[in-house]
Design a protein around this motif. Structure first.
Motif, PDB file in Angstrom:
ATOM      1  N   LEU A 279       0.832  -1.203   0.000  1.00 48.01           N
ATOM      2  CA  LEU A 279       0.000   0.000   0.000  1.00 48.01           C
ATOM      3  C   LEU A 279       0.868   1.255   0.000  1.00 48.01           C
ATOM      4  CD1 LEU A 279      -2.852   1.295   0.280  1.00 48.01           C
ATOM      5  CD2 LEU A 279      -2.589   1.070   2.769  1.00 48.01           C
ATOM      6  N   PHE A 280       0.638   2.120  -0.978  1.00 45.52           N
ATOM      7  CA  PHE A 280       1.343   3.404  -1.082  1.00 45.52           C
ATOM      8  C   PHE A 280       0.324   4.489  -0.759  1.00 45.52           C
ATOM      9  CE2 PHE A 280       3.998   6.244  -4.200  1.00 45.52           C
ATOM     10  CZ  PHE A 280       4.321   7.074  -3.144  1.00 45.52           C
ATOM     11  N   ILE A 281       0.446   5.056   0.452  1.00 46.39           N
ATOM     12  CA  ILE A 281      -0.514   6.066   0.902  1.00 46.39           C
ATOM     13  C   ILE A 281      -0.013   7.440   0.492  1.00 46.39           C
ATOM     14  CG2 ILE A 281      -1.541   7.157   2.939  1.00 46.39           C
ATOM     15  CD1 ILE A 281      -1.515   4.416   4.289  1.00 46.39           C
ATOM     16  N   LYS A 282      -0.843   8.138  -0.286  1.00 49.38           N
ATOM     17  CA  LYS A 282      -0.487   9.476  -0.742  1.00 49.38           C
ATOM     18  C   LYS A 282      -1.692  10.385  -0.611  1.00 49.38           C
ATOM     19  CE  LYS A 282      -0.439   7.407  -5.401  1.00 49.38           C
ATOM     20  NZ  LYS A 282      -0.348   6.003  -5.008  1.00 49.38           N
ATOM     21  N   GLU A 283      -1.500  11.677  -0.864  1.00 49.45           N
ATOM     22  CA  GLU A 283      -2.585  12.644  -0.715  1.00 49.45           C
ATOM     23  C   GLU A 283      -3.812  12.201  -1.502  1.00 49.45           C
ATOM     24  OE1 GLU A 283      -1.356  17.049  -0.458  1.00 49.45           O
ATOM     25  OE2 GLU A 283       0.301  16.064  -1.520  1.00 49.45           O
ATOM     26  N   GLY A 284      -4.966  12.357  -0.858  1.00 48.38           N
ATOM     27  CA  GLY A 284      -6.212  11.904  -1.465  1.00 48.38           C
ATOM     28  C   GLY A 284      -6.694  10.589  -0.870  1.00 48.38           C
ATOM     29  N   TYR A 285      -5.799   9.867  -0.180  1.00 47.72           N
ATOM     30  CA  TYR A 285      -6.177   8.604   0.451  1.00 47.72           C
ATOM     31  C   TYR A 285      -7.130   8.880   1.615  1.00 47.72           C
ATOM     32  CZ  TYR A 285      -5.845   4.183   2.961  1.00 47.72           C
ATOM     33  OH  TYR A 285      -6.154   3.011   3.604  1.00 47.72           O
ATOM     34  N   LYS A 286      -8.187   8.087   1.729  1.00 45.15           N
ATOM     35  CA  LYS A 286      -9.157   8.208   2.829  1.00 45.15           C
ATOM     36  C   LYS A 286      -8.816   7.187   3.903  1.00 45.15           C
ATOM     37  CE  LYS A 286     -11.648  11.282   0.622  1.00 45.15           C
ATOM     38  NZ  LYS A 286     -11.366  12.691   0.895  1.00 45.15           N
ATOM     39  N   PHE A 287      -8.366   7.664   5.052  1.00 48.14           N
ATOM     40  CA  PHE A 287      -7.997   6.769   6.145  1.00 48.14           C
ATOM     41  C   PHE A 287      -9.238   6.142   6.756  1.00 48.14           C
ATOM     42  CE2 PHE A 287      -4.306   9.362   5.530  1.00 48.14           C
ATOM     43  CZ  PHE A 287      -3.246   8.499   5.775  1.00 48.14           C
ATOM     44  N   LYS A 288      -9.212   4.806   6.875  1.00 50.91           N
ATOM     45  CA  LYS A 288     -10.386   4.069   7.337  1.00 50.91           C
ATOM     46  C   LYS A 288     -10.295   3.661   8.806  1.00 50.91           C
ATOM     47  CE  LYS A 288      -9.352   1.301   4.020  1.00 50.91           C
ATOM     48  NZ  LYS A 288      -9.183   0.292   2.953  1.00 50.91           N
ATOM     49  N   MET A 289      -9.070   3.617   9.356  1.00 54.33           N
ATOM     50  CA  MET A 289      -8.892   3.057  10.694  1.00 54.33           C
ATOM     51  C   MET A 289      -8.096   3.960  11.631  1.00 54.33           C
ATOM     52  SD  MET A 289      -9.450   0.586  12.845  1.00 54.33           S
ATOM     53  CE  MET A 289     -10.479  -0.337  11.706  1.00 54.33           C
ATOM     54  N   VAL A 290      -7.035   4.582  11.146  1.00 57.37           N
ATOM     55  CA  VAL A 290      -6.108   5.328  12.004  1.00 57.37           C
ATOM     56  C   VAL A 290      -6.596   6.759  12.214  1.00 57.37           C
ATOM     57  CG1 VAL A 290      -3.736   6.170  12.247  1.00 57.37           C
ATOM     58  CG2 VAL A 290      -4.172   3.908  11.235  1.00 57.37           C
ATOM     59  N   ILE A 306       5.647  11.298   2.175  1.00 61.52           N
ATOM     60  CA  ILE A 306       4.411  11.397   1.384  1.00 61.52           C
ATOM     61  C   ILE A 306       3.223  10.894   2.209  1.00 61.52           C
ATOM     62  CG2 ILE A 306       3.213  10.500  -0.663  1.00 61.52           C
ATOM     63  CD1 ILE A 306       6.018  10.464  -2.055  1.00 61.52           C
ATOM     64  N   LEU A 307       3.403   9.784   2.933  1.00 58.70           N
ATOM     65  CA  LEU A 307       2.336   9.252   3.805  1.00 58.70           C
ATOM     66  C   LEU A 307       1.972  10.262   4.883  1.00 58.70           C
ATOM     67  CD1 LEU A 307       2.132   5.682   5.362  1.00 58.70           C
ATOM     68  CD2 LEU A 307       1.786   7.702   6.773  1.00 58.70           C
ATOM     69  N   VAL A 308       2.995  10.835   5.513  1.00 62.10           N
ATOM     70  CA  VAL A 308       2.755  11.801   6.589  1.00 62.10           C
ATOM     71  C   VAL A 308       1.990  13.022   6.070  1.00 62.10           C
ATOM     72  CG1 VAL A 308       3.968  13.444   8.080  1.00 62.10           C
ATOM     73  CG2 VAL A 308       4.632  11.059   8.101  1.00 62.10           C
ATOM     74  N   CYS A 309       2.314  13.482   4.865  1.00 67.69           N
ATOM     75  CA  CYS A 309       1.587  14.609   4.265  1.00 67.69           C
ATOM     76  C   CYS A 309       0.127  14.244   4.001  1.00 67.69           C
ATOM     77  CB  CYS A 309       2.263  15.049   2.964  1.00 67.69           C
ATOM     78  SG  CYS A 309       3.807  15.946   3.211  1.00 67.69           S
ATOM     79  N   ALA A 310      -0.108  12.998   3.595  1.00 66.85           N
ATOM     80  CA  ALA A 310      -1.481  12.541   3.362  1.00 66.85           C
ATOM     81  C   ALA A 310      -2.261  12.515   4.667  1.00 66.85           C
ATOM     82  CB  ALA A 310      -1.473  11.148   2.728  1.00 66.85           C
ATOM     83  N   PHE A 311      -1.571  12.151   5.758  1.00 65.32           N
ATOM     84  CA  PHE A 311      -2.259  12.025   7.054  1.00 65.32           C
ATOM     85  C   PHE A 311      -2.454  13.369   7.741  1.00 65.32           C
ATOM     86  CE2 PHE A 311      -2.616  11.182  11.582  1.00 65.32           C
ATOM     87  CZ  PHE A 311      -3.598  10.198  11.581  1.00 65.32           C
ATOM     88  N   GLY A 312      -1.395  14.163   7.793  1.00 63.64           N
ATOM     89  CA  GLY A 312      -1.438  15.398   8.585  1.00 63.64           C
ATOM     90  C   GLY A 312      -1.860  16.633   7.807  1.00 63.64           C
ATOM     91  N   GLY A 313      -1.904  16.512   6.473  1.00 68.66           N
ATOM     92  CA  GLY A 313      -2.195  17.674   5.642  1.00 68.66           C
ATOM     93  C   GLY A 313      -0.891  18.285   5.142  1.00 68.66           C
ATOM     94  N   TYR A 314      -0.815  18.524   3.839  1.00 67.57           N
ATOM     95  CA  TYR A 314       0.437  18.944   3.206  1.00 67.57           C
ATOM     96  C   TYR A 314       0.992  20.236   3.809  1.00 67.57           C
ATOM     97  CZ  TYR A 314       3.716  20.381  -0.425  1.00 67.57           C
ATOM     98  OH  TYR A 314       4.833  20.785  -1.104  1.00 67.57           O
ATOM     99  N   ASP A 315       0.181  21.277   3.901  1.00 73.06           N
ATOM    100  CA  ASP A 315       0.680  22.572   4.373  1.00 73.06           C
ATOM    101  C   ASP A 315       1.167  22.499   5.817  1.00 73.06           C
ATOM    102  OD1 ASP A 315       0.195  23.748   1.926  1.00 73.06           O
ATOM    103  OD2 ASP A 315      -1.799  24.480   2.488  1.00 73.06           O
ATOM    104  N   LEU A 316       0.406  21.800   6.653  1.00 72.99           N
ATOM    105  CA  LEU A 316       0.787  21.693   8.063  1.00 72.99           C
ATOM    106  C   LEU A 316       2.063  20.865   8.229  1.00 72.99           C
ATOM    107  CD1 LEU A 316       0.119  22.369  10.989  1.00 72.99           C
ATOM    108  CD2 LEU A 316      -1.387  20.360  11.060  1.00 72.99           C
ATOM    109  N   MET A 317       2.212  19.808   7.428  1.00 71.93           N
ATOM    110  CA  MET A 317       3.426  18.990   7.517  1.00 71.93           C
ATOM    111  C   MET A 317       4.656  19.756   7.035  1.00 71.93           C
ATOM    112  SD  MET A 317       2.931  16.210   9.029  1.00 71.93           S
ATOM    113  CE  MET A 317       1.829  17.163  10.063  1.00 71.93           C
ATOM    114  N   LYS A 318       4.503  20.538   5.968  1.00 71.46           N
ATOM    115  CA  LYS A 318       5.634  21.349   5.502  1.00 71.46           C
ATOM    116  C   LYS A 318       6.036  22.364   6.574  1.00 71.46           C
ATOM    117  CE  LYS A 318       7.003  21.667   1.467  1.00 71.46           C
ATOM    118  NZ  LYS A 318       8.074  21.106   0.625  1.00 71.46           N
TER     119      LYS A 318
END
Length: 341
Positions: A279-290, A306-318
């Motif tokens: 599984l390659f988690i990237k922006e646009g992925y809908k988290f179902k469990m975490v 890339i996963l962290v940006c998908a989870f936390g939001g790109y701008d906030l992670m940068k």
């Protein structure tokens, strides 16, 4: 659909921030709290994480144990080469990386023990057959801790303890699930006293976790496969707690990938035994469990960032990474941590 350039996930980085040794005490590493709701950052010590938990949260950790998977072997000529076991095929056979020139199959020697090594495959890997001995006994006796390539030193006695988590049990990884390295038994006791349940799953971390994205567009990157297992009793309890409205805190990206891979479209976690995920988690992925994530600081242009940006939001992670670099947080396996709430 337009593709996403890997340059989107680049950031200014000082290589002197790469931690070469662990913090003196596991829970004395630094912790950056990233509050998604308030869009704010808090600079803490890892042991302060206890203040951000309550009885409406529960924790999932990866209990994999790192193999002493690096050997220094000799060729028939007497020349020493480095051998790095990556994946177990059966009781006596492993897939491995081999340093130096190696054109055809032949024998290598670890001390006085002979092993057979195939010629390189299409990926540049070899197959190693332990002819005379149990490979796990050989690792215990002659193997070295497989520190990541960005730790520029030989492994030492301290690494045998500190490059594993205090809850490591199931032998099978060639890299540590780094977010778990900060936890101590005392921290776990304190969490349990607050009513926080803790669950273990297993994902065996492969060397692919360090491989950079070499394609120009992230959609063209082929993700490596890693094996994982989730006990039925654990899956059932997690599903029950989620139905109660409790929030799941994943300790590490390995836990995220295992849980999300094993969750069906109805949001129900399914048990798994020796399953595989790419599984390659990237922006646009809908988290179902975490719901929340504890993780270390990752490489620019990596699948982990890339996963962290998908989870936390790109701008906030940068923003968080910019702060971490400017504030001299320590990066990667032996580095500091982030709690994305």
């Amino acid at each position: 659909m337009s593709k996403t350039s890997i340059e989107r996930y680049n950031f200014d980085f000082d290589e002197s921030l790469i931690a070469q040794y662990p913090a003196e005490k596991r829970d004395e590493s630094r912790l950056l709290i990233v509050d998604r709701k308030e869009q704010r950052l808090l600079d803490k010590k890892f042991k302060d994480i206890i203040d951000f938990f309550d009885e409406n949260m529960f924790l999932v950790v990866n209990n994999t144990k790192v193999l002493n998977a690096r050997f220094y072997a000799k060729k028939e000529s007497g020349k020493t080469v480095e051998l790095f076991l990556l994946e177990q095929i059966d009781d006596k056979r492993f897939k491995a990386l081999l340093g130096g020139k190696w054109k055809k199959e032949g024998y290598l020697y670890i001390e006085n023990y002979k092993i057979f090594v195939s010629s390189r495959d299409d990926e540049g890997l070899v197959y190693v057959d332990f002819l005379e001995n149990d490979p796990f006994q050989m690792m215990e006796r002659y193997g070295h801790v497989p520190l990541p390539p960005y730790i520029k030193r030989e492994d030492k006695e301290i690494d045998k303890e500190r490059y594993n988590t205090v809850f490591s049990k199931k032998v099978g990884s060639v890299a540590a699930p780094a977010a778990g390295l900060h936890f101590t038994d005392e921290l776990f006791d304190a969490l349990r006293k607050k009513g926080v349940e803790i669950f273990e799953i297993t994902l065996n971390v492969g060397l692919g976790t360090f491989r950079p994205v070499k394609s120009e567009y992230i959609e063209d990157h082929k993700m490596h496969k890693e094996s994982y297992s989730i006990d039925k009793s654990v899956a059932e309890r997690i599903n029950f707690l989620k139905l109660q409205g409790k929030k799941l805190v994943a300790v590490g990206t390995t836990v995220v990938r295992a849980l999300e891979s094993s969750t069906n479209n109805d949001g129900k976690l399914m048990p798994a035994e020796n399953a595989y995920t790419d599984l390659f988690i990237k922006e646009g992925y809908k988290f179902k469990m975490v719901d929340m994530l504890i993780t270390n600081f990752h490489l620019p242009k990596s699948t982990l960032f890339i996963l962290v940006c998908a989870f936390g939001g790109y701008d906030l992670m940068k923003k968080a990474y910019r702060y971490a670099v400017e504030s001299r947080f320590r990066f990667f396996s032996y580095g500091d941590a982030m709690f994305i709430m």
